[in-house]
Design an enzyme around this catalytic site. Structure first.
Site, short mmCIF file in Angstrom:
data_model
loop_
_atom_site.label_atom_id
_atom_site.label_comp_id
_atom_site.label_asym_id
_atom_site.label_seq_id
_atom_site.Cartn_x
_atom_site.Cartn_y
_atom_site.Cartn_z
CE LYS A 183 37.27 35.94 53.73
NZ LYS A 183 37.00 34.86 52.80
CE LYS A 239 37.20 40.53 47.87
NZ LYS A 239 37.47 39.09 47.95
CE LYS A 261 30.74 34.74 46.29
NZ LYS A 261 32.10 34.39 46.72
P1 TYM Z 1 35.19 34.02 45.40
O1 TYM Z 1 34.00 33.14 45.51
O2 TYM Z 1 35.44 35.01 46.48
O3 TYM Z 1 35.13 34.80 44.04
C1 TYM Z 1 34.90 34.14 42.81
C2 TYM Z 1 35.69 34.84 41.72
O4 TYM Z 1 35.31 36.21 41.64
C3 TYM Z 1 36.47 37.03 41.76
N1 TYM Z 1 36.12 38.25 42.49
C4 TYM Z 1 36.39 39.49 42.08
N2 TYM Z 1 36.99 39.95 40.97
C5 TYM Z 1 37.10 41.29 40.85
N3 TYM Z 1 36.63 42.16 41.75
C6 TYM Z 1 36.02 41.75 42.88
N4 TYM Z 1 35.55 42.62 43.76
C7 TYM Z 1 35.88 40.35 43.08
N5 TYM Z 1 35.33 39.60 44.06
C8 TYM Z 1 35.50 38.31 43.69
C9 TYM Z 1 37.47 36.20 42.54
O5 TYM Z 1 38.78 36.63 42.33
C10 TYM Z 1 37.20 34.82 42.00
O6 TYM Z 1 37.88 34.62 40.78
N6 TYM Z 1 39.01 31.09 46.75
C11 TYM Z 1 38.10 31.44 45.67
C12 TYM Z 1 37.25 30.30 45.18
C13 TYM Z 1 38.03 29.10 44.76
C14 TYM Z 1 38.75 28.95 43.56
C15 TYM Z 1 39.28 27.63 43.58
C16 TYM Z 1 39.02 29.81 42.49
C17 TYM Z 1 38.14 27.93 45.45
N7 TYM Z 1 38.88 27.05 44.73
C18 TYM Z 1 40.07 27.17 42.56
C19 TYM Z 1 39.81 29.33 41.46
C20 TYM Z 1 40.33 28.02 41.50
C21 TYM Z 1 37.16 32.51 46.16
O7 TYM Z 1 36.98 32.69 47.34
O8 TYM Z 1 36.49 33.14 45.16
#
Ligand code: TYM
Length: 333
Positions: free
Chosen positions: A113, A198, A201
């Protein structure tokens, strides 16, 4: 003792099929029943990139509403917004004093990023670098045993483990060492137009992203137009046929099947796309219906989030206080 589970979604864009299959669905089907689980709209993480305040506010409410629409039950688990619980940022600073700049600069998401922003001539917020430390605080504040996430979050959870171990060694046992868990299929759902990336969003083009609130026609269109490979045979091979493998994984995740076994049942890409499109439409239908009902009743969602924050605060406070004391800070009066 019941195991503690924590996970979160950041409101940087509309929730996608990747979020659902990689994380949310398992929280609903398995995690909330098995354990003492917390699920958070991690809104502070949405401020690490260029953001519009009104949009973050709308997306935060929408993410919470979708989490409930997908089936998280506030009687079984705690659903809350990260910024409502000050313990996350309180702990994050202590963990910044535990982490090194080198280990944060190595994080893949920061590198990717950050490079993208620099290439576009934009500056990079310092919080993009420190973000995984706040994520570690999210996890460690609750004595979390398991973090159910998609594959892309593995490195961040590894950092949380390292920080927990280091903190415990230096200052005495304070934190549980967490581990990431992933779904058996669809742990990394790929972009339908670009199956080497991937499904995220905020990809530049939305043509390859299925959003949970896309209408039926849009879902069908996006899946029917998915990029497949130049071959003809339907085979499950992520290296050689990433587009087809992605569709097989999505279909397998929808019908609790096995992508390899499903491949044998198809003679053409067209049939595979049609079945995948229908499976996704049926998967999303009940979520969308419940979302419409809940979105019309904002008071209910706000009430859930308020109670959730109170519960979360009470769970996190003693451990974060203990960490302050362990690091040598005088207790407040
Ligand atoms: P985020 O918001 O990008 O995504 C939320 C969850 O969805 C999963 N995910 C996916 N799984 C499979 N295929 C995909 N294409 C895909 N895109 C997203 C992510 O792996 C995630 O589980 N850093 C984290 C948010 C976060 C978090 C935490 C998670 C902040 N603090 C503490 C767990 C524990 C994030 O950006 O997720």
């Amino acid at each position: 003792m019941t195991k503690r589970i924590f996970s979160g979604i950041k409101p940087t864009g509309h929730l996608t099929l990747g979020n659902y299959l990689g994380a949310l669905r398992r929280w609903v089907d398995v995690d909330q029943h098995q354990s003492d689980a917390l699920f958070s709209v991690v809104d502070l993480h949405a401020l690490t990139v260029d953001h519009d305040p009104g949009r973050v506010r709308r997306l935060s409410r929408q993410a919470a509403t979708l989490m409930l629409a997908a089936g998280l039950d506030p009687e079984l688990c705690t659903v809350f917004v990260q910024s409502h619980v000050a313990e996350h940022t309180r702990l994050s600073y202590l963990l910044e004093c535990t982490a090194t700049d080198g280990e944060l600069r190595r994080m893949i998401q920061y590198k990717e990023k950050g490079a993208r922003a620099r290439a576009a001539g934009e500056s990079v917020r310092l919080s993009l670098l420190t973000y995984p430390v706040l994520m570690a605080a999210d996890i460690l504040a609750y004595g979390t045993d398991e973090v159910p996430v998609g594959e892309d979050q593995t490195q961040h959870v590894e950092l949380s483990r390292d920080l927990a171990v280091r903190f415990n060694q230096r200052y005495g046992h304070t934190f549980t060492v967490p581990k990431a868990t992933h779904p058996s299929v669809a742990a990394r759902v790929m972009d339908l137009q670009d199956p080497l990336s991937k499904m995220g969003k905020s990809h530049a083009s939305t043509a390859g992203i299925v959003y949970l609130l896309d209408d039926t026609d849009m879902v069908r269109k996006k899946i029917m137009r998915a990029v497949t490979d130049s071959g003809r045979e339907v085979e499950y091979d992520r290296e050689r046929s990433p587009g087809v493998a992605n569709l097989l994984e999505i279909l397998a995740a929808c019908c609790q099947g096995n992508p390899e076994a499903l491949a044998g049942g198809y003679e053409s890409y067209g049939a595979l796309k049609r079945d995948t499109a229908e499976a996704v439409v049926e998967l999303l239908r009940p979520v969308q219906e419940r979302h419409a009902g809940l979105a019309a009743d904002g008071g209910y969602v706000d009430g859930v989030l308020k109670r959730g924050a109170e519960r979360a605060r009470a769970m996190a406070r003693p451990r974060v206080d203990a960490a302050y004391a362990a690091m040598g800070l005088l207790p407040g009066v």
